[in-house]
Write a protein that holds these residues in place. Sequence first.
Motif, mmCIF file in Angstrom:
data_model
loop_
_atom_site.group_PDB
_atom_site.id
_atom_site.type_symbol
_atom_site.label_atom_id
_atom_site.label_comp_id
_atom_site.label_asym_id
_atom_site.label_seq_id
_atom_site.Cartn_x
_atom_site.Cartn_y
_atom_site.Cartn_z
ATOM 1 N N ILE A 151 51.761 96.777 89.063
ATOM 2 C CA ILE A 151 53.182 97.096 89.004
ATOM 3 C C ILE A 151 53.948 96.026 89.771
ATOM 4 O O ILE A 151 53.632 95.742 90.933
ATOM 5 C CB ILE A 151 53.471 98.495 89.585
ATOM 6 N N PHE A 152 54.940 95.445 89.109
ATOM 7 C CA PHE A 152 55.760 94.397 89.694
ATOM 8 C C PHE A 152 57.216 94.858 89.700
ATOM 9 O O PHE A 152 57.652 95.537 88.779
ATOM 10 C CB PHE A 152 55.652 93.098 88.875
ATOM 11 N N GLU A 153 57.960 94.450 90.741
ATOM 12 C CA GLU A 153 59.384 94.781 90.808
ATOM 13 C C GLU A 153 60.193 93.503 90.957
ATOM 14 O O GLU A 153 59.809 92.589 91.691
ATOM 15 C CB GLU A 153 59.670 95.707 91.990
ATOM 16 N N ASP A 154 61.317 93.458 90.258
ATOM 17 C CA ASP A 154 62.302 92.403 90.453
ATOM 18 C C ASP A 154 63.671 93.072 90.552
ATOM 19 O O ASP A 154 63.767 94.300 90.555
ATOM 20 C CB ASP A 154 62.234 91.341 89.346
ATOM 21 N N ASP A 155 64.727 92.288 90.622
ATOM 22 C CA ASP A 155 66.072 92.849 90.765
ATOM 23 C C ASP A 155 66.481 93.732 89.595
ATOM 24 O O ASP A 155 67.259 94.664 89.749
ATOM 25 C CB ASP A 155 67.109 91.732 90.933
ATOM 26 N N ALA A 156 65.955 93.438 88.401
ATOM 27 C CA ALA A 156 66.375 94.155 87.199
ATOM 28 C C ALA A 156 65.533 95.404 86.900
ATOM 29 O O ALA A 156 65.961 96.248 86.127
ATOM 30 C CB ALA A 156 66.336 93.227 85.999
ATOM 31 N N GLY A 157 64.324 95.520 87.479
ATOM 32 C CA GLY A 157 63.504 96.688 87.186
ATOM 33 C C GLY A 157 62.046 96.490 87.534
ATOM 34 O O GLY A 157 61.692 95.648 88.365
ATOM 35 N N PHE A 158 61.197 97.260 86.872
ATOM 36 C CA PHE A 158 59.759 97.244 87.119
ATOM 37 C C PHE A 158 59.015 96.839 85.850
ATOM 38 O O PHE A 158 59.452 97.149 84.738
ATOM 39 C CB PHE A 158 59.262 98.638 87.528
ATOM 40 N N THR A 159 57.884 96.187 86.043
ATOM 41 C CA THR A 159 56.968 95.890 84.956
ATOM 42 C C THR A 159 55.634 96.529 85.311
ATOM 43 O O THR A 159 55.108 96.314 86.407
ATOM 44 C CB THR A 159 56.790 94.369 84.770
ATOM 45 N N VAL A 160 55.114 97.329 84.386
ATOM 46 C CA VAL A 160 53.826 97.990 84.569
ATOM 47 C C VAL A 160 52.877 97.391 83.536
ATOM 48 O O VAL A 160 53.182 97.379 82.341
ATOM 49 C CB VAL A 160 53.931 99.517 84.366
ATOM 50 N N ILE A 161 51.742 96.900 84.001
ATOM 51 C CA ILE A 161 50.720 96.356 83.113
ATOM 52 C C ILE A 161 49.482 97.225 83.262
ATOM 53 O O ILE A 161 48.935 97.357 84.357
ATOM 54 C CB ILE A 161 50.407 94.890 83.443
ATOM 55 N N ALA A 162 49.065 97.857 82.158
ATOM 56 C CA ALA A 162 47.916 98.763 82.159
ATOM 57 C C ALA A 162 46.834 98.221 81.242
ATOM 58 O O ALA A 162 47.115 97.853 80.104
ATOM 59 C CB ALA A 162 48.339 100.161 81.703
ATOM 60 N N ASP A 163 45.617 98.170 81.749
ATOM 61 C CA ASP A 163 44.473 97.715 80.953
ATOM 62 C C ASP A 163 43.846 98.907 80.254
ATOM 63 O O ASP A 163 43.326 99.813 80.903
ATOM 64 C CB ASP A 163 43.442 97.029 81.842
ATOM 65 N N MET A 164 43.889 98.888 78.925
ATOM 66 C CA MET A 164 43.343 99.979 78.113
ATOM 67 C C MET A 164 42.528 99.370 76.971
ATOM 68 O O MET A 164 42.917 99.451 75.804
ATOM 69 C CB MET A 164 44.485 100.847 77.588
ATOM 70 N N PRO A 165 41.382 98.740 77.278
ATOM 71 C CA PRO A 165 40.612 98.061 76.236
ATOM 72 C C PRO A 165 40.163 99.008 75.138
ATOM 73 O O PRO A 165 39.765 100.139 75.389
ATOM 74 C CB PRO A 165 39.410 97.481 76.986
ATOM 75 N N GLY A 166 40.268 98.525 73.907
ATOM 76 C CA GLY A 166 39.844 99.308 72.746
ATOM 77 C C GLY A 166 40.902 100.218 72.171
ATOM 78 O O GLY A 166 40.689 100.856 71.153
ATOM 79 N N VAL A 167 42.080 100.297 72.822
ATOM 80 C CA VAL A 167 43.157 101.175 72.340
ATOM 81 C C VAL A 167 44.039 100.390 71.375
ATOM 82 O O VAL A 167 44.502 99.295 71.685
ATOM 83 C CB VAL A 167 44.006 101.716 73.512
ATOM 84 N N SER A 168 44.269 100.964 70.203
ATOM 85 C CA SER A 168 45.168 100.352 69.221
ATOM 86 C C SER A 168 46.526 101.057 69.281
ATOM 87 O O SER A 168 46.655 102.135 69.870
ATOM 88 C CB SER A 168 44.579 100.468 67.815
ATOM 89 N N LYS A 169 47.511 100.458 68.652
ATOM 90 C CA LYS A 169 48.875 100.999 68.681
ATOM 91 C C LYS A 169 48.940 102.432 68.146
ATOM 92 O O LYS A 169 49.658 103.274 68.690
ATOM 93 C CB LYS A 169 49.811 100.097 67.872
ATOM 94 N N ASP A 170 48.181 102.722 67.086
ATOM 95 C CA ASP A 170 48.234 104.065 66.498
ATOM 96 C C ASP A 170 47.508 105.112 67.340
ATOM 97 O O ASP A 170 47.644 106.301 67.098
ATOM 98 C CB ASP A 170 47.695 104.055 65.065
#
Length: 157
Positions: free
Chosen positions: A57-76
Motif C-alpha cells: 500500500i502506497f500513499e501520495d497527496d492524491a490518494g492510495f495505491t493498493v497492489i495485491a498479488d493474486m496469481p492465477g486469478v482472471s478478470k472473470d
Amino acid sequence: MNERNQMSQSTQNSQTGQSGSDSSMPYDPSAQGRQVSLSEPASRTEPVTTILPPVDIFEDDAGFTVIADMPGVSKDRLGVRVTGDSLVIEGTALAPVTGSVELLYGEIQNPQYRRSFTLSRELDPGKIEAKLNNGVLRLRIPKAEEAKPRRITVQVG
C-alpha cells in the motif's frame, strides 16, 4: 418454546432447506427425497483454501495505491466491492491443467483469495479504479477533494 426460539428454529430450517420438526438431518439438494445421515460426508468436488493475498500500500497527496498479488486469478473470477466503509477483494485462481497433463501433487488447488480493508472517511470510494495484469491487482483509491492538501495563497498588506 417461546416466540424467539420458534423464530430462530424456523429461520435455521429455512436457511438449510429443512421443513417440519426434524432439524437433526442436514439438507442435501441432491438427495432427491432420501434422508442423509449425519455420518455421511458432504460431497465437494474440489478443495477450497482461502488465502490472504499479500499487498503493498502506497500513499501520495492524491490518494492510495493498493497492489495485491493474486496469481492465477482472471478478470472473470475477480470481485472488488465497497460496502459502507469496507473494501473487499475476492478472487478464485484456476490451476492451468490442460491436455494430457495430470496433477500429481498439489498443496493448494483453486485457492480463494480474500482480503478486506476499512476505508477512511477521507477517501472517495466512488472513484476507485482497478486494473488486473498477470495476477497482480492494482487499485487506485483517490482522496476526497476536501481531504487533499492544498496550498493557501498568502496576501501581503
